[in-house]
Design a protein around this motif. Structure first.
Motif, short mmCIF file in Angstrom:
data_model
loop_
_atom_site.label_atom_id
_atom_site.label_comp_id
_atom_site.label_asym_id
_atom_site.label_seq_id
_atom_site.Cartn_x
_atom_site.Cartn_y
_atom_site.Cartn_z
N SER A 257 0.74 -1.11 -0.09
CA SER A 257 -0.09 0.03 0.04
C SER A 257 0.86 1.06 -0.05
N TYR B 204 0.50 8.45 4.55
CA TYR B 204 -0.55 7.33 4.74
C TYR B 204 -1.37 7.82 6.26
N PRO C 101 2.91 1.10 -4.12
CA PRO C 101 1.97 0.33 -5.51
C PRO C 101 2.91 0.36 -6.59
#
Length: 886
Positions: free
Chosen positions: A561, A623, A564
């Motif tokens: 994640s 993130y 990618p």
């Protein structure tokens, strides 16, 4: 500036947007009135011929309608106008007008008017010569000693002299070795033509030699012609003046020996008839024109010299006698008799300002008005001064490291990086190897709020990244305009850049009411390039020479994640290992621990760890921000990898020293090469042949050495540039680890970056090592000092290349040691107190002498050990399906 201005007697402006030069002005009684009054003849490059007879009612009047005797448009540009006896069988004066491809001779006559309009003047074409070559300038005189008439000599642009005996063409001769034409003059006493060649030497040619030389049916420039043999053109005398000449004038007063005056770009010369220097004068300002004239003192000559500072200087030989200010820059100056007024100075500028003036002592002074005096209240001034000092101090504290910039609304800049690669890569000149090199498009948009006449956009990326175009210029003539440019970025060399951040900088000037030219301003916009531009997915490696471990305060995140497109296996959603391969470089492996909130980065090259580590931290921060988590933090608890960092410093410094030695050796071989050339030239010029004594062999060998050394210098420069890029990557990594290790604020990290990264590129004159050493020494003696004694030490202001890097490495180690013992970085003098007051308990004192520094280096070896030993104690096996074991 002169105290006195030239007194304006009469002036006018000729035409609109017309151009003039030194040959466009002439003074003579062109209409043969016989009253001794001169008329002003002016020709322009637009083809207009004007004749003036000024007679102002009072001094300083402008031109009246009756002052203009004649104005004719001759279609072709007028290069030069002269007045002389140019018509055979007539003693009257006629006007010669030189065009680029034609010579015309006119008669000027006036008819008495019977009405109030006054006299009428007209010109009549007597004859003309069509020129086969483009003309440059001309001169006239009694060539060959003829009586009662004047002959004309025209110099062409390719160095040919064409002589016309009034209505007929006599002959043409090429000047030997002519490249560009120079000023041309005729001396009647020696019957010779004098010019200045493109070799920057004054040359004199006898008219008799020109007449009897070989006809110039075609251009011949052989060595025999230059030396002179048979009927070849032979120069009478030459004089090297070492600069290009602007004008030549030959004067002779009272039947004395004539003098040749030459106006150069920096000097003016007075020569005798045989070419010897009588005197010369070095000019302080760049001259534009000159005119010698008769002096009242016996044996001296006065000279008017105009310059580009709007000044007119009057010299008596080499002595400055007067200086006066003009309202324009003169390109031509004459002295004549106008309306019974003798000695009138006529000047002409290149844009058509024609002025008749005289020298006077009426100063034009400005007297400042008196200022109203008032009593000062010193108590109020002291209070106001203290308030201002407090405001300045508060502003300096609130700004921190960098000054705050005001909001720029005049122009907005946006940069957008395309998420996808270009369909057709623009990397046409990449030198990366076998890997295909992609390119990505960056679009920069500019939006203006006000009118901006000129805005310059410059885009910068870190080498070896390359831009297809990096400079743009825009004109925003109306508000609310939008301009967009698209450029492509790609990797040109086979090593990685130190940063993936680009910068778009726009410089412009905003006009204001007080400053029409505008106030210069700069606005910038930064953008991040994608990691995939320089990196490909790679196979994870189990072993590596260099490893780093980054600790976090949150559970580990799936690398799939975070990155990618870089996972080599996507079967398991919780991918804990990922490999990266740089284009033309080494591989980097990233591991995420499933149990201990740690991430490990490892590679065979220490500097390759930087980009992946920085990208990991940035993506982790993004993130958790998307997750709404604001307390995310990273830390580093391992040993500082100073040993690997020092190895890169030593390698960079060795390349600098090697380059310096190569340049010294190249300089020695170049001196030797020129010495051998001089000896060989002396042997070849010698009339009696002598053996070469193997000088030709020595010359060939030295030449090969020079070429080989030049290639070695070029290769070393490329290696040095690459090494500096790698050193910057390692420096960024060390600064990042220090910030994570000591939890430094953004201001403190900015201070470290300013100290460790002061240069975009280093040279032999100013290199990275001495600059960084001076910056770190300043920090150690100010905010990181232990006592006031260290703060009182002065640093050496001169930066020289050091003998070795031991001092720099010692200071870097000492910097880390003082940060580990509680030192904090700051630039404010108020907080630069001795660090003994803020040391945590149990810490050793900061040494003051070199002896104590050496002892600290020995004591702190456990703190700054090579982190490879630390990694071996906590092995982290790599498995695609198994997490990191701690």
């Amino acid at each position: 500036m002169s105290l006195f201005k030239a007194r304006d007697w009469w002036s006018t402006v000729l035409g609109e947007k017309e151009e003039f030069d030194q040959g466009c002005l002439c003074l003579a009684d062109v209409d043969n009135s016989g009253n001794g009054h001169d008329k002003i003849i002016v020709g322009s490059f637009m083809g207009y011929l004007r004749i003036f007879n000024p007679h102002p009612v009072k001094t300083g009047d402008g031109a009246q309608a009756e002052d203009l005797l004649l104005e004719v448009h001759l279609q072709d540009p007028i290069l030069q106008v002269e007045v002389g006896k140019f018509v055979s069988g007539s003693e009257l004066l006629h006007l010669a007008v030189l065009h680029s491809r034609k010579l015309c001779v006119y008669s000027v006559s006036g008819t008495l008017g019977n009405v109030e309009h006054g006299n009428q003047y007209q010109i009549k074409l007597m004859y003309e010569h069509n020129l086969q070559r483009t003309a440059c300038n001309m001169t006239y005189g009694s060539f060959g000693g003829v009586k009662g008439r004047d002959l004309i000599c025209i110099q062409s642009m390719d160095g040919m002299l064409m002589v016309f005996e009034q209505e007929s063409y006599a002959f043409g001769r090429f000047l030997p070795g002519s490249l560009l034409p120079g000023p041309l003059a005729y001396s009647s006493r020696t019957d010779s033509f004098i010019t200045v060649s493109s070799c920057r030497q004054v040359e004199s040619y006898k008219y008799e030699v020109l007449a009897f030389a070989t006809d110039a049916d075609k251009r011949q420039e052989t060595e025999q012609q230059k030396v002179g043999s048979g009927k070849r053109l032979v120069v009478d005398w030459t004089l090297n003046i070492g600069e290009q000449a602007l004008d030549i004038c030959i004067v002779s007063f009272n039947q004395s020996a004539s003098s040749v005056f030459v106006l150069g770009e920096r000097n003016f010369f007075c020569l005798k008839e045989n070419g010897q220097i009588r005197f010369m004068k070095k000019l302080e300002c760049s001259p534009s024109c000159f005119l010698p004239y008769c002096s009242v003192s016996e044996g001296t000559i006065n000279t008017l010299i105009g310059n580009h500072n709007n000044m007119l200087h009057i010299y008596q030989d080499v002595t400055l006698k007067w200086a006066t200010q003009l309202p324009h820059i003169p390109v031509a100056v004459r002295v004549g008799c106008l309306h019974d007024l003798k000695g009138v100075i006529i000047t002409l500028s290149d844009d058509g300002h024609l002025q008749c003036s005289y020298l006077g002592t009426d100063p034009s002074l400005f007297q400042a008005p008196k200022v109203e005096s008032r009593e000062l209240n010193y108590d109020e001034l002291d209070i106001e001064l203290k308030e201002l000092q407090k405001v300045i101090k508060d502003v300096n504290k609130s700004q921190g490291v960098w000054p705050m910039t005001e909001r720029e609304d005049d122009l907005n800049v946006f940069a957008v990086v395309s998420p996808n690669f270009d369909s057709v890569s623009q990397a046409t000149d990449a030198e990366v190897g076998t890997d295909p090199v992609p390119s990505v498009t960056v679009k920069v948009t500019l939006q203006n709020r006000v009118v901006l006449p000129k805005a310059k956009l410059s885009i910068y990326v870190q080498p070896p990244l390359e831009l297809t175009c990096d400079q743009f210029t825009f004109e925003f003539m109306t508000p609310e305009m939008t301009r967009t440019v698209a450029i492509s970025v790609y990797l040109k060399r086979s090593y990685i850049p130190s940063e993936l951040e680009g910068n778009a900088v726009v410089s412009y000037s905003r006009p204001t009411d007080r400053n029409p030219d505008g106030i210069p301003r700069v606005i910038q916009c930064k953008f991040r390039l994608p990691l995939k531009l320089i990196c490909l997915p790679g196979q994870p490696s189990k072993t590596a020479s260099h490893k780093l471990t980054i600790d976090t305060n949150k559970p580990p995140v799936s690398l799939l994640s975070l990155f990618p497109g870089f996972a080599s296996q996507s079967e398991d959603d919780q991918v804990n290992v990922m490999g990266f391969r740089f284009l033309g470089g080494f591989q980097v492996t990233l591991l995420a621990s499933k149990t201990s909130q740690r991430y490990r980065i490892q590679s065979e090259q220490f500097e390759d760890l930087w980009l992946i580590t920085n990208e990991l931290i940035l993506r982790l921060q993004e993130y958790f921000e998307k997750q709404g988590i604001k307390d995310f933090a990273c830390s580093f608890s391992g040993s500082m990898p100073l040993q690997e960092y020092f190895e890169l410093i030593d390698h960079h410094f060795e390349l600098r020293i090697h380059g310096e030695k190569l340049e010294e050796l190249l300089s020695e071989r170049a001196v030797q090469f020129r010495a051998i050339q001089r000896r060989l030239l002396t042997r070849f010029k010698d009339k009696t042949p002598a053996p070469l004594q193997h000088l030709d062999t020595l010359l060939d060998g030295t030449y090969k050495q020079v070429i080989a050394l030049a290639d070695a210098v070029k290769k070393n420069q490329g290696d040095l540039f690459q090494s500096f890029t790698r050193l910057k990557s390692a420096t960024h990594l060390v600064i990042l680890l220090i910030g994570l290790w000591q939890k430094l604020s953004a201001d403190q990290i900015a201070i470290l970056e300013a100290a460790f990264l002061p240069l975009q590129e280093d040279t032999q004159e100013l290199g990275w090592e001495e600059t960084v050493d001076a910056a770190i020494s300043h920090l150690l003696k100010t905010c990181l000092s232990k006592s006031s004694k260290e703060q009182a030490l002065n640093l050496n202001s001169q930066l020289d290349i050091p003998k070795d890097t031991s001092r720099l490495k010692k200071h870097i180690t000492l910097l880390c040691d003082r940060l580990a013992k509680g030192g904090r970085l700051c630039l404010s003098t108020d907080t630069a107190t001795p660090q003994t007051m803020v040391m945590p308990g149990g810490c050793t004192t900061i040494p003051e002498s070199d002896l104590e520094e050496r002892s600290v280096e020995q004591d702190s070896t456990e703190l700054f050990t090579n982190h490879r030993h630390l990694i071996t104690e906590t092995p982290m096996p790599v498995s695609p399906t198994q997490g990191v074991s701690e």
